[in-house]
Design an enzyme around this catalytic site. Sequence first.
Site, PDB file in Angstrom:
ATOM      1  N   GLU A  72       0.780  -1.393  -0.411  1.00  0.00           N
ATOM      2  CA  GLU A  72       0.062   0.118   0.127  1.00  0.00           C
ATOM      3  C   GLU A  72       0.424   1.235  -0.124  1.00  0.00           C
ATOM      4  O   GLU A  72       0.504   2.020  -0.991  1.00  0.00           O
ATOM      5  CB  GLU A  72      -1.076  -0.101   1.274  1.00  0.00           C
ATOM      6  CG  GLU A  72      -1.759   1.456   1.553  1.00  0.00           C
ATOM      7  CD  GLU A  72      -1.601   1.690   3.103  1.00  0.00           C
ATOM      8  OE1 GLU A  72      -1.541   3.269   3.474  1.00  0.00           O
ATOM      9  OE2 GLU A  72      -2.052   1.086   3.891  1.00  0.00           O
ATOM     10  N   GLU A 145       6.636   3.309  11.994  1.00  0.00           N
ATOM     11  CA  GLU A 145       5.711   2.822  11.816  1.00  0.00           C
ATOM     12  C   GLU A 145       5.583   1.874  13.032  1.00  0.00           C
ATOM     13  O   GLU A 145       4.650   1.583  14.088  1.00  0.00           O
ATOM     14  CB  GLU A 145       4.855   2.818  10.892  1.00  0.00           C
ATOM     15  CG  GLU A 145       3.762   2.899  10.771  1.00  0.00           C
ATOM     16  CD  GLU A 145       2.669   2.799   9.516  1.00  0.00           C
ATOM     17  OE1 GLU A 145       2.248   2.401   9.354  1.00  0.00           O
ATOM     18  OE2 GLU A 145       3.614   3.101   8.728  1.00  0.00           O
TER      19      GLU A 145
END
Length: 431
Positions: A72, A145
């Site tokens: 993504e 992240e």
Amino acid sequence: MDKQIISSPELDEQYSIIHHDSGLDILLWEKEGFSTVEALFGTKYGSINNCFKTDETGDFIRVPDGIAHYLEHKLFESDDNSNVFEQYAKTGAAANAFTSTDITAYVFSCTDNYEKALEILLGFVQSPYFTEENVEKERGIIAQEIKMGDDSPTRKCFKELLRGLYVNNPVRIDVAGTVESIQQITPGLLYKCYNSFYNLHNMTLSIAGNIRQDKVLEICDKMLKPSPNVHLENSFPHEPDNVCQKRICTHAAVGLPVFAIGFKSKPLSGREYVRKSFIAAMLLEQILGQTSPLYNQLLEEGLISSGTSTFVYTSADRYFCCIIEGESEDPDLVYQRICREIERLEKEGIDKKRFEIDKRVRYGEKISSINDVKACADAMLYYHMDCDDVTLFEDVDMIASLTAQECQQALPELFDIDKSSISIVTDKNDY
């Protein structure tokens, strides 16, 4: 090109499902009088789809955890170094994307120039560009992240709960994977996953708001690149009925211990899946909703805070569990009290008056959501991709037809104490 009209005479609303010649399913909801447009271009691909085969791969292959989320991120890069978000900004559109356990979707919303924004959306999602250099560059970003997620006590608590509830199901794996697993991701693997899951036969475009159907289809005819059906097949491990671990305790710097309690049920599909999801939510309201006796008792005793919440965490055919999250000085006692309340409700029955009030509230919320363009586009995508033969408007009728007796009968199945777990994050070493 095939076209199907999904309508609700009672709501005086309708949307279209178009099976485009390219293989893509297009969901279109023209909403006259609205000023905004919401569009999602989604694929049935998420973190749980880590073992699959197609005509091209031959045998099943296993890919690294977190690769759907990595893919993504990488789709926003192009071979000419153009910035997709800057392209959107020039049209006035706001863009985003998300990866869940079973869906990846690319989203934009706007008030004007939806035609150009749609061209951008269909263009970059169909134009992957992966190189050793740009894949390596992303590795550090996603690793950071993942570490930030691990630093969140609430997210950490929920992630550990799923590890406690499930033995083999890949829902145990964090959507982003681990710092170790993403080291194994290569451009070749990204292209293999892209070609398997981003095949238009596995994708859906959902768009609602101030649109013209003929204009959307004209853009789709121009932009879509027909692809052969690669006959994608996923493989999932057998998941036993029992939970993996009843109690999981991890440590982090928190003011109050954070807890997540889960009740594991068998996965469902179709109408039963949608209906049981509503029933589970209504039973959670009976057990620890803000108007429930137990909620107010625990609040008065200082055992929970007003931030305590409940939700149903599901994916058709794959997993189904009911979750209670919050903070408490004594999470184990909260867990015990919840289990006792479930036993009481099984013996004495749920509160029928509260049930009817809750049903009216949920019915009203569903009706109101028809006037929210974003909610309409989201719901079309969700029902089409995750709910088999159930249409968007059927959920309104399902809620209206629910009975207290039906919910009562489902209580032992959806809230089996033997199939429950608690996850706790605390700063106490001896907890």
